[in-house]
Every structure is written in structure tokens, then in C-alpha cells.
Design a protein around this motif. Structure first.
Motif, PDB file in Angstrom:
ATOM      1  N   ALA A  83       0.996  -1.095  -0.004  1.00 27.64           N
ATOM      2  CA  ALA A  83      -0.043  -0.153  -0.081  1.00 27.64           C
ATOM      3  C   ALA A  83       0.691   1.428   0.126  1.00 27.64           C
ATOM      4  N   PRO A  84       1.925   1.531   0.934  1.00 26.09           N
ATOM      5  CA  PRO A  84       2.793   2.625   0.826  1.00 26.09           C
ATOM      6  C   PRO A  84       3.274   2.956  -0.673  1.00 26.09           C
ATOM      7  N   GLN A  85       3.643   1.761  -1.321  1.00 21.66           N
ATOM      8  CA  GLN A  85       4.320   2.181  -2.839  1.00 21.66           C
ATOM      9  C   GLN A  85       3.152   2.544  -3.484  1.00 21.66           C
ATOM     10  N   LEU A  86       1.817   1.788  -3.453  1.00 23.19           N
ATOM     11  CA  LEU A  86       0.773   2.424  -4.141  1.00 23.19           C
ATOM     12  C   LEU A  86       0.481   3.923  -4.242  1.00 23.19           C
ATOM     13  N   GLN A  87       0.430   4.288  -2.976  1.00 22.61           N
ATOM     14  CA  GLN A  87       0.129   5.811  -2.670  1.00 22.61           C
ATOM     15  C   GLN A  87       1.201   6.514  -3.107  1.00 22.61           C
ATOM     16  N   PHE A  88       2.352   6.173  -3.422  1.00 22.98           N
ATOM     17  CA  PHE A  88       3.492   6.835  -3.822  1.00 22.98           C
ATOM     18  C   PHE A  88       3.365   7.299  -5.265  1.00 22.98           C
ATOM     19  N   TYR A  89       2.689   6.610  -6.050  1.00 21.74           N
ATOM     20  CA  TYR A  89       2.315   6.656  -7.548  1.00 21.74           C
ATOM     21  C   TYR A  89       1.121   7.044  -7.731  1.00 21.74           C
TER      22      TYR A  89
END
Length: 315
Positions: free
Chosen positions: A163-169
Motif C-alpha cells: 500500500a505505501p508504494q501504491l500511494q507513492f504513485y
């Protein structure tokens, strides 16, 4: 005459130990080639396995519990440095040690993940090379819309653990999607058995798919490529090698080069550099790979505007 001299040199030199935690399954062909690039770069820098270094290798697959177990196992060996990739694997290692130097690749947001105080001066025992700039999300959307203009809906395939990576993009993805009139929705998959239903749903909607970069999607990339082809869903990947393996299009950093750069940081640390003083490097080069054979199977014509930008076109 040479052998006794070499043996004497090895006896007088302490063998350094490097822990390697691979966040993918050992069966993944790309992962093995990236590891080969890492080991080859170490050898070019003078670190020869069995001579002056010993590599403790562990394959965790995209399994958080196994990552935690293997991270503790590696830390308990007290290596001189640890190399790993993906945010979940680095998180597992960070929980186990704040002193052993850790070099990473393919971590999207090291500051947001709590691994570093800043890119220029991490200030901890962790440093390395990020996988992408957050703005690349908008480029994925732009390319997908350009090659599949009828796709009015795009799903972001990812594992909830990432989830953190998803929010990054997401900000750059949504901004580009909004200007292109595309609806975006997240498509979380907890296990490989759930992948097919997500891709089948996109096929029914006539939509496209962005495969978000995380350990789970990387480990299951071959399955995603096969299902996207079966259901005729236009799909863009982050790893350029996925287009080599039959994926429609891929845009991202050269993973093998990142692994080679990580070896250079390991070399510097073994020679006395502190990880907290080695800057976290952003990607400097992206690759665009287009698979025309896959496009033809999907009934798509790749615009010349995309082909002219491609670093590699697979006929």
C-alpha cells in the motif's frame, strides 16, 4: 608456485560476509539474472566468492512471514553488510538491526517508509537505489492510454502489503488519468489465485491494467502476462524485461543496472564507508520496451509516437 602464494594471501585476509535477501522466489528467471549482475559487479570490484567474500543467500518469495524469518536469520549471522530489494524485505531487515549496513534497490519511497532521514544524507544504517520517481506513474497511464485509446477504465494491480508504494504513485496516475478522461480504480490481490478474477473483470469492462511495482507482482509477472494475453487486456509493466517475456509494454528502470550499482555501494561499505553518509540515488535512466507481437495478438496498433521513443521493439 602460484597456489601456495594465493593460499597464504587468503589465510592472512579476513573473509567478509555479505547477506543477500531476495524478495522473490528462486524460480523467477529475471530475479536470478539480476543476482548474477550483482555478483558479477562484485567480482569486477575484486570481491571473489570463496576467496575474500562469502555470500549468504536467502530467497524469501513474496511472503511477509518468511521475509521476517529470513531477515532475522541473516542478521543473526552478523554479516559485514546486507543487500536486499523491495520495501517489505527492507522493512523486515530494519526491524532486526540498526547497526549492520543495508543496501537496497527497488524501494519506491525510502523516506516515507522510514528508512532514511533524507535522500542526500540517509543518516541510518540503510541506503541504496530507489526504483522509480513518483512521476513515472503518470507516464504509465499516458503510455497505456496512447496504445489503447478505447480503454476508459484502468485498474492498478497490486498487493495490499504494498500500500505505501501504491500511494507513492497514485497522485501522478490520477492527474494524468483525469486529463485523459480515464477512470482509475485499485485492484488489490492478496494471493496469486485472485489475479485471474481481476484481469477477467477488466476484460469485461474493456479496460486496461497497470501492474504496480511490488514483490508480489514481480514474483507473479509470468502469470499476469499470460492472463493479460488470454483475456486480451492491455497491460503496462514496470520491469522492461516483462515485455521481453511477452508483456505488451513496459517502462521503468533497468533492474540489472541497479543491482550492479548496489554492488558498488557494498564495495564502498566494505572499504569503510558509512551507509548513512552514502546518498540514496534516484534513477537516471528509464527504458521503454514494446512488444509488437503481443500488440498484434490484442488487435492493437502501436502509434509511431510510442515506437519512436522505444529503446527496444520486439517484432
Amino acid at each position: 608456485m602460484a597456489w601456495p602464494l594465493a593460499a597464504h594471501a587468503q589465510q592472512g585476509e579476513r573473509i567478509r560476509r555479505i547477506g543477500v535477501l531476495m524478495g522473490w522466489p528462486e524460480s523467477h528467471p529475471h530475479a536470478r539474472s539480476y543476482l548474477t549482475a550483482f555478483r558479477g559487479a562484485l567480482a569486477k570490484l575484486g570481491w571473489i566468492e570463496g576467496s575474500n567474500i562469502r555470500v549468504e543467500l536467502r530467497w524469501s518469495a513474496p511472503d511477509p512471514d518468511r521475509m521476517k524469518t529470513l531477515a532475522k536469520e541473516l542478521v543473526d549471522l552478523r554479516p559485514d553488510a546486507i543487500f536486499s530489494q523491495t520495501t517489505p524485505a527492507i522493512s523486515a531487515l530494519a526491524r532486526e538491526t540498526r547497526t549492520i549496513p543495508i543496501v537496497f534497490v527497488l524501494v519506491s519511497d525510502p523516506i516515507g517508509s522510514g528508512f532514511a532521514a533524507s535522500l542526500g544524507h540517509p543518516g541510518s544504517n540503510i541506503t541504496g537505489f530507489t526504483g522509480n520517481d513518483p512521476a513515472i506513474g503518470g507516464k504509465w497511464m499516458e503510455l497505456l492510454k496512447e496504445i489503447a485509446p478505447r480503454a476508459a477504465r484502468v485498474a492498478l494491480l497490486s498487493n495490499p502489503a504494498a500500500a505505501p508504494q501504491l500511494q507513492f504513485y497514485i497522485p501522478s496516475i490520477k492527474a494524468t488519468a483525469s486529463s485523459a478522461g480515464v477512470d482509475v480504480n485499485t485492484a488489490p490481490v492478496h494471493a496469486k489465485e485472485e489475479i485471474e478474477s481481476v484481469i477477467a473483470a477488466q476484460a469485461q469492462l474493456g479496460g486496461g491494467l497497470i501492474v504496480m511495482p511490488d514483490a508480489f507482482t514481480t514474483a507473479n509477472s509470468d502469470l499476469i502476462i499470460a492472463l493479460a494475453a488470454r483475456y486480451r487486456v492491455p497491460t503496462i509493466f514496470n520491469d522492461p524485461r516483462n515485455a521481453d517475456s511477452g508483456g505488451l509494454i513496459a517502462y521503468g528502470t533497468d533492474f540489472a543496472e541497479l543491482f550492479r550499482q548496489a554492488a558498488e555501494y557494498i564495495d564502498r561499505i566494505l572499504k569503510g564507508a558509512k551507509p548513512g553518509e552514502l546518498p540514496i540515488e534516484l534513477p537516471t535512466k528509464y527504458e521503454l520496451v514494446v512488444n509488437l507481437k503481443s500488440a498484434k495478438a490484442l488487435g492493437l496498433t502501436i502509434p509511431e509516437s510510442v515506437l519512436s521513443l522505444a529503446d527496444k521493439v520486439i517484432e
